[in-house]
Design an enzyme around this catalytic site. Sequence first.
Site: not given
Length: 790
Positions: A738, A695
């Site tokens: 996140k 990511s």
Amino acid sequence: MAEKLSDKEIENFDIEQTGQYPVMPLRNTVLFPQQVIPIYIGRDRSLKLINELGTKKRYIVVVAQEDGSIEDPTSDDLYAYGTLAQVLKVFDMPDNSKSAIVQGISRVKILDYVKNEPYFIAAINTLSDEPITDQIEIDALTNNLRQTFEDLMKVAPNLTEEHSGMLKNIQKPNRLTDRAISVITISNKEKQEILEELNIKSRIEKALNLISREIQRIKLGEEIQSEVHDEITKTQREYYLREQMKAIKKELGEDESTVELKELEDKIKAAKMPKDSEKVAMKELDRLSRIPTQSPEYNVSRTYIEWLVDLPWSESTEDRIDLKEAKAILDEDHYGLDKVKERIIEYLAVRNLKQQKNPNETVRGPILCFGGPPGVGKTSLGKSIARAMGREFVRLSLGGVRDEAEIRGHRRTYIGALPGRVIQSIKKAGKNNPVFMLDEIDKLGSDFRGDPSSALLEVLDPEQNHSFSDHYLEVDFDLSNVMFISTANYQDAIPPALRDRMEILDFTGYIEDEKLQIAKRHILPKQIEENGLTNKQVTFDMPSIRELVRSYTREAGVRNLEREVANVLRKVARDLVESKTEKIKVTKKQVHKYLGAPRFHSELAERSTKPGVVTGLAWTAAGGDILFVESTKMTGKGKLTLTGQLGDVMKESATAALTYVRAHAVDLGIDSEFNSNSDIHVHVPAGAIPKDGPSAGVSMVTSLVSLLRNIPVKQKVAMTGEITLRGNVLPIGGVKEKVTAAHRAGIKEIILPDLNRKDLEDVPAHVAKDLTFHFAKEIGDVLNVAVPKV
Ligand SMILES: Nc1ncnc2c1ncn2[C@@H]1O[C@H](COP(=O)(O)OP(=O)(O)OP(=O)(O)O)[C@@H](O)[C@H]1O
Ligand SMILES: [Mg+2]
């Protein structure tokens, strides 16, 4: 045979006052006048003496030895006083010895031994008793003597009526005394003393003394005897009673082990086990009845039955029916965590409905898994759920459990085998429907001793857990009423088969506002009390709490916050005691004073002002976190250096990012020659922590573009997303973690892959409302937000 003399004849016996007579020593006897006794004659001298005696008027003198043990006494070994006696009869004994019957006639004093061989011959003087001076006194003493002797008669076992009758016939005090002394068991020495005493009053007094002493001796002896006897009879009595009891019990068919067997049987019936288990228990009981109690096998078998009867087969607690009350209890212990609390209330509601319809129906307990970073209240909420539902709570920590047998027990063939921890915990709970916390399920190990997760599968699979079989128990136990809650920090580490069977509830971690509330409502009151303080002594203002949250902790949970609060409170307590003040108000300044300089400060502010620095988002065991990607260039020949413990996937992302930037240099407004005259270094700080995952792709590209355009990335922007070589942005996982982490770190705008749009639903509203989201389909969308072309 000589005639026995009558008492009268003896009194008037006409003997010479002095004369010479043969002397026979006696070992153990003192002969008194008028007394007739048998004597045993075995020694040489005495035999010779007897043999040489004529047949008529056989008179001898008998004298006691001072020491009876001397075999061949000399004249010095004999007392100086003896008794003149007539030998009445002599018998031959089979062993060539003889015995004789002798009759005492008079006391004598031995004047001199004239011959020692072949036997003693001595010159003697016969003695008469001194005349009585005070008859009345003597009469009184004599009466006394008779009385005392009667007393002795009553206690002395060797004296009979015959003796007392004999004494009654004796009128003369001196004879009476002699006779009395002659029949009692006293030492020779004492008897000799009486023999030598010629004064009648003294003789009676001495005799009285001896007889009284004898009475006392016998009584004392009896007492001791009877005490000893009592002791013996008591233990004997008990022994007999016990034996009798055994016999009676045996007769009734209830000996010791049957009593125990009966007890166990009652317990088995009382345990209300399912039919199958009861059958097994009864069968084991039958086996037990045939094992001797001393055999070690007996205990093994009994322990097994005890385990069976001790399990709560049919013991359960009633669930709380009042949902409001349950909710209130949950709220009392924990702030927030609404989703989880709702799930519990829902369960209670369903259960209520089902039970109303059919009270006998079992409502399966849910199998929940609380996943989330450390210190967010997973374990403590479990306890509180039990309280809210009115159930027992048991906790089993799975961290480091490697052995399957720990979960499922050892087979009974092993020495010291026990049930596994699941069954042990159920027994501890004492109910079959506790809230059962399987803590740290992600830390389960496995090795050659078997895979504990497969054993847990049977516990956690709703299709199987109504018949959980423990190796030790061998019979199934129904776990379907148990409410299982497992906890895990890192959901990916939960064995997939297990994860699949649990309903996972996410604890994402708290944002600053939530932490403030938790601190205010729960942590402070709890810690104030724990540190021996009261609300009156210490207060915290809001800025001080915020400072604790912001500058002294950086975590998803509140464990460190709790620790820092405790830290402050300890110092407050000390201040209170030392300065003798009544009250301390903790402000931001005080926090600095107590805890020293702030430990965390906004890295965002420092870092993101330079070109090449990008804030990325990562997903870690502790929830989400922000991470920085930095790149820099120097003169060189197009080499790419990567540092920061990157995993393979991340390294590839970096290479792909560089390739993309080179390929699209012109479009991106970058000097297309950059790669031939410079080296590039990409670093991801916090170098000690290994990082991996796809990511970071967009962050890498953005970092390179920012560096090469020499424009800093827009402040308070964070991003995450995977890229393809063509510049498409692909979706990633862990959006919620996140985003919350970014929010915690003070980020205001977040760039997410367009395909992750739907995941925003999971992000708590109070977090989302502070943030601006940008969705990117391709890298251009990212760059437009982060490093807009000037
Ligand atoms: N929402 C909350 N309200 C009140 N107190 C809380 C809350 N969340 C956590 N706490 C407190 O934080 C402390 C740590 O919680 P707990 O031990 O349950 O964490 P955990 O999630 O089990 O962590 P770990 O994964 O490390 O085991 C406890 O004292 C708990 O009471
Ligand atoms: Mg825990």
